[in-house]
Design a protein around this motif. Structure first.
Motif, PDB file in Angstrom:
ATOM      1  N   VAL B 357       1.064  -1.004  -0.107  1.00  0.00           N
ATOM      2  CA  VAL B 357       0.174   0.092  -0.097  1.00  0.00           C
ATOM      3  C   VAL B 357       0.856   1.141   0.095  1.00  0.00           C
ATOM      4  O   VAL B 357       1.886   1.270   0.663  1.00  0.00           O
ATOM      5  N   VAL B 358       0.671   2.239  -0.661  1.00  0.00           N
ATOM      6  CA  VAL B 358       1.064   3.481  -0.821  1.00  0.00           C
ATOM      7  C   VAL B 358       0.063   4.510  -0.634  1.00  0.00           C
ATOM      8  O   VAL B 358      -1.030   4.332  -1.249  1.00  0.00           O
ATOM      9  N   PRO B 359       0.248   5.768  -0.318  1.00  0.00           N
ATOM     10  CA  PRO B 359      -0.566   6.880  -0.346  1.00  0.00           C
ATOM     11  C   PRO B 359      -0.933   6.821  -1.829  1.00  0.00           C
ATOM     12  O   PRO B 359      -0.084   6.753  -2.618  1.00  0.00           O
ATOM     13  N   ASN B 391      -3.751   0.235  -2.740  1.00  0.00           N
ATOM     14  CA  ASN B 391      -3.432  -1.095  -2.149  1.00  0.00           C
ATOM     15  C   ASN B 391      -3.173  -1.740  -3.545  1.00  0.00           C
ATOM     16  O   ASN B 391      -4.109  -1.872  -4.286  1.00  0.00           O
ATOM     17  N   GLY B 422       6.185   6.026   1.922  1.00  0.00           N
ATOM     18  CA  GLY B 422       5.264   6.352   3.037  1.00  0.00           C
ATOM     19  C   GLY B 422       4.167   5.356   2.929  1.00  0.00           C
ATOM     20  O   GLY B 422       2.986   5.626   3.415  1.00  0.00           O
ATOM     21  N   GLY B 423       4.439   4.317   2.541  1.00  0.00           N
ATOM     22  CA  GLY B 423       3.443   3.117   2.545  1.00  0.00           C
ATOM     23  C   GLY B 423       3.624   1.991   3.602  1.00  0.00           C
ATOM     24  O   GLY B 423       4.428   2.134   4.349  1.00  0.00           O
ATOM     25  N   THR B 424       2.988   1.044   3.245  1.00  0.00           N
ATOM     26  CA  THR B 424       3.008  -0.095   4.379  1.00  0.00           C
ATOM     27  C   THR B 424       3.211  -1.346   3.401  1.00  0.00           C
ATOM     28  O   THR B 424       2.858  -1.822   2.333  1.00  0.00           O
ATOM     29  N   ILE B 425       3.803  -2.603   4.214  1.00  0.00           N
ATOM     30  CA  ILE B 425       4.360  -3.632   3.395  1.00  0.00           C
ATOM     31  C   ILE B 425       3.102  -4.516   3.353  1.00  0.00           C
ATOM     32  O   ILE B 425       3.225  -5.611   2.396  1.00  0.00           O
ATOM     33  N   THR B 426       1.967  -4.581   4.102  1.00  0.00           N
ATOM     34  CA  THR B 426       0.942  -5.362   3.506  1.00  0.00           C
ATOM     35  C   THR B 426      -0.211  -4.859   4.013  1.00  0.00           C
ATOM     36  O   THR B 426      -0.729  -4.001   5.142  1.00  0.00           O
ATOM     37  N   GLY B 427      -1.410  -4.685   2.943  1.00  0.00           N
ATOM     38  CA  GLY B 427      -2.501  -4.110   3.162  1.00  0.00           C
ATOM     39  C   GLY B 427      -3.763  -4.721   3.476  1.00  0.00           C
ATOM     40  O   GLY B 427      -4.671  -4.457   4.163  1.00  0.00           O
ATOM     41  N   LEU B 439       9.001  -6.801   8.523  1.00  0.00           N
ATOM     42  CA  LEU B 439       8.220  -6.132   9.610  1.00  0.00           C
ATOM     43  C   LEU B 439       9.132  -5.213  10.326  1.00  0.00           C
ATOM     44  O   LEU B 439       8.818  -4.006  10.820  1.00  0.00           O
ATOM     45  N   GLU B 442       9.661  -1.688   8.849  1.00  0.00           N
ATOM     46  CA  GLU B 442       8.281  -0.883   8.860  1.00  0.00           C
ATOM     47  C   GLU B 442       8.093  -0.266  10.447  1.00  0.00           C
ATOM     48  O   GLU B 442       7.794   0.844  10.750  1.00  0.00           O
ATOM     49  N   LEU B 443       8.188  -1.200  11.534  1.00  0.00           N
ATOM     50  CA  LEU B 443       7.766  -0.640  12.760  1.00  0.00           C
ATOM     51  C   LEU B 443       8.907  -0.169  13.630  1.00  0.00           C
ATOM     52  O   LEU B 443       8.851   0.696  14.496  1.00  0.00           O
TER      53      LEU B 443
END
Lengths: 486, 486
Positions: B357-359, B391, B422-427, B439, B442-443
């Motif tokens: 997922v990215v903005p 996503n 600015g995204g996340t590795i899993t939507g 993980l 990201e965290l």
């Protein structure tokens, strides 16, 4: 007994502590004059015993928040975070003294992003200021608690604030994508994300939302925004009694319409407002009323939806209905709802205002039982609130503090009924101090123990907002020590 | 190295353990024949090393779940909960052996309540079965992951499943009001409530949602339902390239329309589907496509909203548009999207399918960077997914396992880009095994440590779904012991 515990738990601040705070935030922002302490000794909770902090600290940056938290962690000084003080459960009151940490200087709206429809804000931003800034960009931030003109976004997140529009749009938690926070142990963490989706790791964002400042101090908040609905339509329908009004609510929703608002007033609420000469004149036989508001991106669609709602109210025996055709009439309708708070004060000098929730279909029973409990305990009551959610703001009215034991007895009965009907003791105000006594009834022992372990995972020393919510770790120790010393 | 760790962590089941399990669930439901173990050694994750459990247990009641959990807790036997096995991150695979606890026999829809618009279900109910039952009552349960015909509601909650409709309606977590669960220590807890609102205590419901079976075993779920939207309209728009398509998405949302679905396909995805002769014939110059769906309670409003969307696509340079006028045409449009999975298999024998997922506004950059990474690592890629949420289901295609090191190298680069944007590795797929390595990126260390403490608050012995998500407590011990022994 509570007073005794508070005294027992109070500790003297370490030597030079205030000057150490001042070296972090500047002399002007670590304040211990009596007038300031008094202003921070309470919030908007009725009948709450005030509790003076030792010092009020107003950090001007995240770094300062962290530095203050580290000072307090090092010396085991209690810290109670506070936004505007608009809470209704005593959540920001420093029951055992120590530092009250006010976030009002962290009040920048950092970003409002149209393309991604997200905003980054500091916790001290006033909700209404934020909503206006968002609306100026053609977007929409739905949460609308009654205190919106002065409550802060940090407080909204800490309490998971709701409001009338929660029926369609959900509560604050539905809009919190992520936060930055300082832990009671001094570390800074970043939770969640900037995107609406994401499942990387445990959902700490939701855990912090509604944690009432007991787990971490919020320093930055990422909020999801929505496209602004282009049209809003408002109507008011009057019923002979509560039951048909609530049945109409269920029928509307079952019929495929989701209004943004379905506000309910019972007979006693209408009687109270009538005295205030509201712009909309309730008929003499009014036994309940609904304020219905639809919104959407099509004018025809919004009006069609509202008309279908009004048709449902007619089918369920509504005796009067009024569809606002302009902004003035819309304001007139809302005025009858907004007058309620003032109206109840005309009946009796004092009140407690609860925010119970029951499954929607149980509202008629809840309202009837509330009236019965009023009779039993010889107290005036009235019920109004968010009918679509089953969230009732039950008011218990009285004149004198010597009636408080009867009020307490009524509330004990009331929460018993709420839980028996499958409800919850608080829909949007929070537990804080005022519902701490009832929380174990709702959660049960194993769940309380688990929640205590979650608190420990964030705050092993128990210095952040002590005395709230859960049986307090240090209070338990103190009570044990007391018992041992006796 | 992973294989070594797995062997190191495996423990032999205690003597008579399987017969003790059988005395709880019955002989037929504690199974250790090889064929059954093999069927439970993997899920739908591509390229995952299978891992055999020691025994598969299928309890028939909550009491049996609790009894099994207590047996395992007493002897420190690992337990890995499992629904249908439709997961895409290895979350239900018993990496260190032990018990795989399948919830498929807890498959009753206990209540669907029209008045209160809530449902009570057991975790083994198939999503599609549930949706059909809800629709038969005139209501709507929006989450729609691609596996909806066979995935279970328990798995959906454990992974916080999404789907195309999440844009307007949110993911599974938005519908979970409360759960009942068995803790790894054997206690039964009840979280949340039956009402949509409620803020009593920490939000353990949200903490369990998306926890991928590492905190507790869900035994009952209370879900919020919505009024069924009465009208749905679907269209497809074709663009010369990704950038104008994504700009059109932002413009639609900024313009006050919230479609229920905004699905995106890039050029490579369209090329892949074209080979399958989809009912909608993409023009030769198609460089990107959007599937747009609006819904609502007014026919005129729904159509008006879709037409406004199509107007926006035209303003942004769409070269073709197709508005479905009946159910068959609607199916035709969706067929091009649904053919994608099969289509990519025609190009190459194997693939990995990510769900980054990215903005939203960063999609063009993400898609372009993905194509570049494909070139760099000599692998075919394509991107499609939920454009409204940002996503993307990024596909990396290959023929032979000896290409896997290049695939891994590409993914390392890919997740780096995701986080930088600015995204996340899993939507919506979850971390499980397949994203565990990413993980920490990201965290960060402090957040990982906090999440480890949260895990400990539920599972101090570390027996529930070990080896997933977070650096494993016992694995850490084993690694330490290994290091010390060397």
């Amino acid at each position: 007994m509570r007073q005794l515990l508070r005294q027992r738990m109070r500790k003297t601040l370490p030597r030079d502590f205030v000057s150490r705070l001042r070296s972090v935030v500047g002399d002007a922002y670590a304040i211990d004059d009596e007038e300031t302490l008094l202003r921070h000794a309470r919030d908007e909770t009725p009948n709450l015993t005030p509790s003076l902090p030792d010092v009020v600290v107003r950090p001007g940056s995240v770094d300062e928040v962290q530095a203050v938290m580290r000072l307090c962690a090092k010396d085991g000084v209690y810290v109670t975070p506070r936004g505007a003080g608009s809470g209704k459960a005593g959540g920001c009151v420093a029951v055992y003294g120590g530092v009250v940490l006010v976030l009002d200087r962290l009040n920048r709206i950092r970003v409002i992003d149209r393309d991604d429809q997200v905003a980054h804000v500091e916790p001290g931003v006033i909700l209404q200021t934020f909503q206006e800034a968002v609306e100026a960009e053609g977007m929409f931030y739905p949460p609308d608690p009654a205190s919106l003109s002065w409550c802060t976004l940090g407080g909204n997140v800490a309490c998971n604030a709701g409001g009338p529009r929660a029926l369609k749009y959900g509560v604050t938690g539905h809009y919190v994508l992520g936060v930055e926070a300082v832990l009671p142990t001094g570390e800074r963490i970043k939770t969640g994300r900037q995107t609406t989706k994401g499942v990387a790791g445990y959902d700490v964002t939701s855990l912090l939302t509604g944690s009432e400042g007991t787990l971490a101090i919020l320093t930055d908040i990422t909020l999801k925004l929505l496209p602004a609905p282009r049209f809003v339509q408002t109507a008011l329908a009057v019923f002979p009694s509560t039951e048909p009004a609530v049945k109409a609510v269920s029928a509307m929703l079952a019929g495929g319409v989701l209004p943004r608002t379905l506000e309910f007033m019972d007979k006693d609420s209408i009687e109270a407002v009538r005295v205030m000469n509201p712009p909309y004149r309730f008929p003499a036989y009014a036994g309940a009323a609904l304020i219905i508001e639809t919104d959407g991106d099509s004018e025809a669609g919004t009006l069609e939806a509202l008309e279908r709602c009004l048709q449902v109210t007619t089918e369920h025996g509504a005796v009067d209905a009024f569809l606002a055709t302009d902004a003035r009439q819309r304001r007139d309708i809302w005025a009858s709802r907004r007058l309620l708070s003032e109206a109840t004060r005309k009946i009796k000098k004092k009140k407690v205002s609860e925010d119970i929730v029951v499954p929607r279909s149980r509202i008629p029973e809840m309202v009837a039982r509330t009236t019965q409990l009023g009779d039993k305990h010889r107290l005036s009551t009235c019920s109004f609130g968010h009918a679509g959610d089953g969230n009732l703001h039950t008011q218990v009215l009285f004149d004198d503090d010597d009636e408080l034991p009867r009020v307490e007895a009524l509330l004990d009965d009331l929460f018993g009924v709420v839980l028996a009907l499958g409800g919850t003791i608080t829909g949007e105000h929070g537990v804080g101090l005022s519902k701490k006594k009832y929380l174990p009834l709702e959660l049960g022992a194993d769940m309380l123990a688990l929640q205590r372990r979650l608190k420990d995972a964030f705050d092993p020393a128990g210095i952040l907002n002590p005395g709230k919510f859960l049986p307090d770790k240090l209070a338990l120790h103190a009570a044990k020590a007391d018992a041992a010393g006796r």
